[in-house]
Design a protein around this motif. Sequence first.
Motif, PDB file in Angstrom:
ATOM      1  N   TYR A  33       5.660   0.349 -14.852  1.00 48.22           N
ATOM      2  CA  TYR A  33       5.951   0.314 -13.409  1.00 48.22           C
ATOM      3  C   TYR A  33       7.457   0.149 -13.177  1.00 48.22           C
ATOM      4  O   TYR A  33       8.030   0.768 -12.274  1.00 48.22           O
ATOM      5  CB  TYR A  33       5.168  -0.834 -12.769  1.00 48.22           C
ATOM      6  N   ILE A  76       3.875  -8.003  -3.665  1.00 45.93           N
ATOM      7  CA  ILE A  76       4.241  -7.914  -5.077  1.00 45.93           C
ATOM      8  C   ILE A  76       5.518  -8.710  -5.406  1.00 45.93           C
ATOM      9  O   ILE A  76       5.795  -9.005  -6.569  1.00 45.93           O
ATOM     10  CB  ILE A  76       4.400  -6.424  -5.463  1.00 45.93           C
ATOM     11  N   ASP A  95       1.097  -0.922 -16.824  1.00 43.19           N
ATOM     12  CA  ASP A  95       1.611  -2.288 -16.994  1.00 43.19           C
ATOM     13  C   ASP A  95       2.983  -2.410 -16.311  1.00 43.19           C
ATOM     14  O   ASP A  95       3.542  -1.437 -15.806  1.00 43.19           O
ATOM     15  CB  ASP A  95       1.656  -2.680 -18.479  1.00 43.19           C
ATOM     16  N   TRP A  96       3.516  -3.628 -16.341  1.00 46.69           N
ATOM     17  CA  TRP A  96       4.758  -3.882 -15.602  1.00 46.69           C
ATOM     18  C   TRP A  96       5.920  -3.079 -16.175  1.00 46.69           C
ATOM     19  O   TRP A  96       6.818  -2.643 -15.448  1.00 46.69           O
ATOM     20  CB  TRP A  96       5.090  -5.374 -15.600  1.00 46.69           C
ATOM     21  N   ARG A 148       0.708   1.389  -8.641  1.00 48.27           N
ATOM     22  CA  ARG A 148       0.632   0.694  -9.936  1.00 48.27           C
ATOM     23  C   ARG A 148      -0.815   0.315 -10.256  1.00 48.27           C
ATOM     24  O   ARG A 148      -1.310   0.556 -11.359  1.00 48.27           O
ATOM     25  CB  ARG A 148       1.502  -0.576  -9.901  1.00 48.27           C
ATOM     26  N   GLU A 149      -1.493  -0.227  -9.235  1.00 45.91           N
ATOM     27  CA  GLU A 149      -2.899  -0.621  -9.455  1.00 45.91           C
ATOM     28  C   GLU A 149      -3.784   0.598  -9.682  1.00 45.91           C
ATOM     29  O   GLU A 149      -4.596   0.637 -10.598  1.00 45.91           O
ATOM     30  CB  GLU A 149      -3.408  -1.421  -8.260  1.00 45.91           C
ATOM     31  N   ARG A 150      -3.595   1.608  -8.846  1.00 44.34           N
ATOM     32  CA  ARG A 150      -4.418   2.826  -8.948  1.00 44.34           C
ATOM     33  C   ARG A 150      -4.291   3.455 -10.336  1.00 44.34           C
ATOM     34  O   ARG A 150      -5.273   3.861 -10.949  1.00 44.34           O
ATOM     35  CB  ARG A 150      -3.956   3.823  -7.868  1.00 44.34           C
ATOM     36  N   ALA A 190       3.127  -0.644  -4.744  1.00 41.82           N
ATOM     37  CA  ALA A 190       2.305  -1.597  -5.506  1.00 41.82           C
ATOM     38  C   ALA A 190       0.903  -1.025  -5.706  1.00 41.82           C
ATOM     39  O   ALA A 190       0.284  -1.204  -6.767  1.00 41.82           O
ATOM     40  CB  ALA A 190       2.239  -2.924  -4.763  1.00 41.82           C
ATOM     41  N   SER A 191       0.400  -0.297  -4.698  1.00 45.98           N
ATOM     42  CA  SER A 191      -0.959   0.245  -4.846  1.00 45.98           C
ATOM     43  C   SER A 191      -0.990   1.381  -5.870  1.00 45.98           C
ATOM     44  O   SER A 191      -2.006   1.575  -6.536  1.00 45.98           O
ATOM     45  CB  SER A 191      -1.517   0.700  -3.501  1.00 45.98           C
ATOM     46  N   THR A 232       0.852  -1.192   0.000  1.00 50.00           N
ATOM     47  CA  THR A 232       0.000   0.000   0.000  1.00 50.00           C
ATOM     48  C   THR A 232       0.887   1.241   0.000  1.00 50.00           C
ATOM     49  O   THR A 232       0.643   2.217  -0.698  1.00 50.00           O
ATOM     50  CB  THR A 232      -0.886   0.014   1.263  1.00 50.00           C
ATOM     51  N   GLY A 273      -3.299   1.962 -13.041  1.00 48.14           N
ATOM     52  CA  GLY A 273      -3.563   0.982 -14.107  1.00 48.14           C
ATOM     53  C   GLY A 273      -2.418   0.868 -15.109  1.00 48.14           C
ATOM     54  O   GLY A 273      -2.661   0.724 -16.308  1.00 48.14           O
TER      55      GLY A 273
END
Length: 268
Positions: free
Chosen positions: A199, A225, A195-196, A189-191, A186-187, A152, A193
């Motif tokens: 990131y 992650i 890609d790797w 990256r998700e927030r 990690a959050s 987070t 959207g």
Amino acid sequence: MPKDDKAGKKSSKTVIGIDIGGTGIKGGIVDLKSGQLIGDRFRIDTPRPATPEAVAEVLAQVVAELDSRPQAPGKDVPVGIDFPAIISHGVARSAANVDPSWIGTDVDKLFTERIGRKVHVLNDADAAGLAEVRYGAGKGVDGVVLVITLGTGIGSAFIMDGKLVPNAELGHLEIDGFDAESKASASARERDGIDWEEYSVRLQRYFSHVEFLFSPELFIVGGGISKRSEDFLPALKLQTPIVTAKLRNNAGIVGAALQVAISDKIIK
Ligand code: BGC
């Protein structure tokens, strides 16, 4: 079951470790020799809102479950607890990803009173880092080891010759005008959207900066992650070796137990 010695005492050293996170409060009985859990870990969802009183209540339930097991250490053995904030002399000094009411709370006192036994509280990334250096990916590495947890937020443990320099908070370095964890956790990256590949560019910026500041011997990447490390670690170009954490989910529990055992002189 630990064997009994002649005096009838349990010969293996065990301590209860608890990891307080944003979604779960997890605990286990830790064998200090191997750094492994004895029996399963026990988890209860973190209450919402996660106020000090509500968290202390769930913590007491987790400790009670572990205490009821035959392998539990005696009740005179203190409990190690980690928490996702700066913890200075037992007091929470920040609340980046937790309820703001924690700031200024004497966490050590609150938990000691609630569970009726001595505790030692430390930062969550510090706990995970200590465990990795003692039992995991950083075992036997001298000099500066930096353990960075991507979750987070971004947590960090600064360890020198196996000794922890507490509360490093390298997730809050300001890079390109932003709090680092707001871009590279990690959050984030998700927030966002992303890609790797994208990131990895953010992680490259982050790790290059930390490397420049501290020239560590080793980076260890932890947090959930790290299970997906093949998606980003190979892309990072650093002079410092960078590896994933070995203890994974249990690092916080094990490190919290280890720290209380060191401060209480149960082990060196
Ligand atoms: C907090 C740290 C914590 C990290 C991981 C950060 O936002 O400031 O204290 O270790 O998140 O939970």
